[in-house]
Design a protein around this motif. Structure first.
Motif, PDB file in Angstrom:
ATOM      1  N   ASP A 125       0.803  -1.073   0.030  1.00 16.62           N
ATOM      2  CA  ASP A 125      -0.050   0.002   0.074  1.00 16.62           C
ATOM      3  C   ASP A 125       0.907   1.481  -0.024  1.00 16.62           C
ATOM      4  O   ASP A 125       0.717   2.221  -0.609  1.00 16.62           O
ATOM      5  CB  ASP A 125      -0.987   0.111   1.436  1.00 16.62           C
ATOM      6  N   ALA A 126       1.882   1.191   0.590  1.00 19.28           N
ATOM      7  CA  ALA A 126       2.916   2.349   0.829  1.00 19.28           C
ATOM      8  C   ALA A 126       3.378   2.642  -0.478  1.00 19.28           C
ATOM      9  O   ALA A 126       3.466   3.798  -1.166  1.00 19.28           O
ATOM     10  CB  ALA A 126       3.962   2.194   1.810  1.00 19.28           C
ATOM     11  N   LEU A 127       3.985   1.702  -1.311  1.00 23.52           N
ATOM     12  CA  LEU A 127       4.384   1.719  -2.659  1.00 23.52           C
ATOM     13  C   LEU A 127       3.545   2.130  -3.742  1.00 23.52           C
ATOM     14  O   LEU A 127       3.609   2.987  -4.596  1.00 23.52           O
ATOM     15  CB  LEU A 127       5.335   0.442  -3.227  1.00 23.52           C
ATOM     16  N   ASP A 128       2.182   1.582  -3.442  1.00 19.64           N
ATOM     17  CA  ASP A 128       1.052   2.087  -4.299  1.00 19.64           C
ATOM     18  C   ASP A 128       0.855   3.613  -3.974  1.00 19.64           C
ATOM     19  O   ASP A 128       0.532   4.442  -4.966  1.00 19.64           O
ATOM     20  CB  ASP A 128      -0.190   1.219  -4.186  1.00 19.64           C
ATOM     21  N   THR A 129       0.640   3.860  -2.833  1.00 19.51           N
ATOM     22  CA  THR A 129       0.295   5.417  -2.609  1.00 19.51           C
ATOM     23  C   THR A 129       1.504   6.449  -3.091  1.00 19.51           C
ATOM     24  O   THR A 129       1.283   7.336  -3.709  1.00 19.51           O
ATOM     25  CB  THR A 129       0.368   5.472  -0.929  1.00 19.51           C
ATOM     26  N   ALA A 130       2.869   5.705  -3.113  1.00 19.66           N
ATOM     27  CA  ALA A 130       3.858   6.697  -3.780  1.00 19.66           C
ATOM     28  C   ALA A 130       4.165   6.751  -5.060  1.00 19.66           C
ATOM     29  O   ALA A 130       4.876   7.346  -5.916  1.00 19.66           O
ATOM     30  CB  ALA A 130       5.208   6.197  -3.062  1.00 19.66           C
ATOM     31  N   GLY A 131       3.140   5.824  -5.901  1.00 18.99           N
ATOM     32  CA  GLY A 131       3.245   5.822  -7.371  1.00 18.99           C
ATOM     33  C   GLY A 131       4.128   4.907  -7.723  1.00 18.99           C
ATOM     34  O   GLY A 131       4.404   4.981  -8.937  1.00 18.99           O
ATOM     35  N   LEU A 132       4.819   4.086  -6.941  1.00 18.38           N
ATOM     36  CA  LEU A 132       5.787   3.216  -7.321  1.00 18.38           C
ATOM     37  C   LEU A 132       5.232   1.543  -7.764  1.00 18.38           C
ATOM     38  O   LEU A 132       5.944   0.862  -8.507  1.00 18.38           O
ATOM     39  CB  LEU A 132       6.637   2.987  -6.300  1.00 18.38           C
ATOM     40  N   ALA A 133       4.069   1.586  -7.455  1.00 19.04           N
ATOM     41  CA  ALA A 133       3.285   0.142  -7.745  1.00 19.04           C
ATOM     42  C   ALA A 133       1.841   0.380  -8.049  1.00 19.04           C
ATOM     43  O   ALA A 133       1.382   1.397  -7.819  1.00 19.04           O
ATOM     44  CB  ALA A 133       3.568  -0.766  -6.561  1.00 19.04           C
TER      45      ALA A 133
END
Length: 96
Positions: free
Chosen positions: A74-82
């Motif tokens: 979820d953190a990487l999704d929020t950061a736009g990386l995943a």
């Protein structure tokens, strides 16, 4: 299906890692356990399968492993990386 975006380039080891965001030129640094979660996510087709691998590696309960893997995803999704989205299918056009 979870996956890193095309513009995200990972450098992952057992001692930690980082992911380069090609759009911004910034690096997202990962702890050793976060890097292991990303490796499990990249090698799995579902979060549940990734959590199982993560739980086995660190001797965690399934619930705790799922919580940890989901937090990283979820953190990487929020950061736009995943992204958790399934890639769009391209339709083939047949010529006659």
């Amino acid at each position: 299906m979870w996956r890193l975006r095309e513009n995200a380039h990972p450098v992952l080891t057992t001692e930690g890692g980082a992911i380069l965001d090609e759009r911004t030129g910034r690096w997202a640094h990962l702890s050793p356990t976060a890097a292991a979660a990303v490796m499990s996510l990249c090698a799995s087709t579902t979060r549940e399968q990734a959590a199982g691998q993560y739980a086995e590696r660190y001797g965690l309960t399934g619930d705790q492993a799922m919580t940890d893997v989901a937090a990283v995803a979820d953190a990487l999704d929020t950061a736009g990386l995943a992204t958790c989205a399934t890639p769009a299918r391209r339709l083939r056009r047949w010529r006659r």
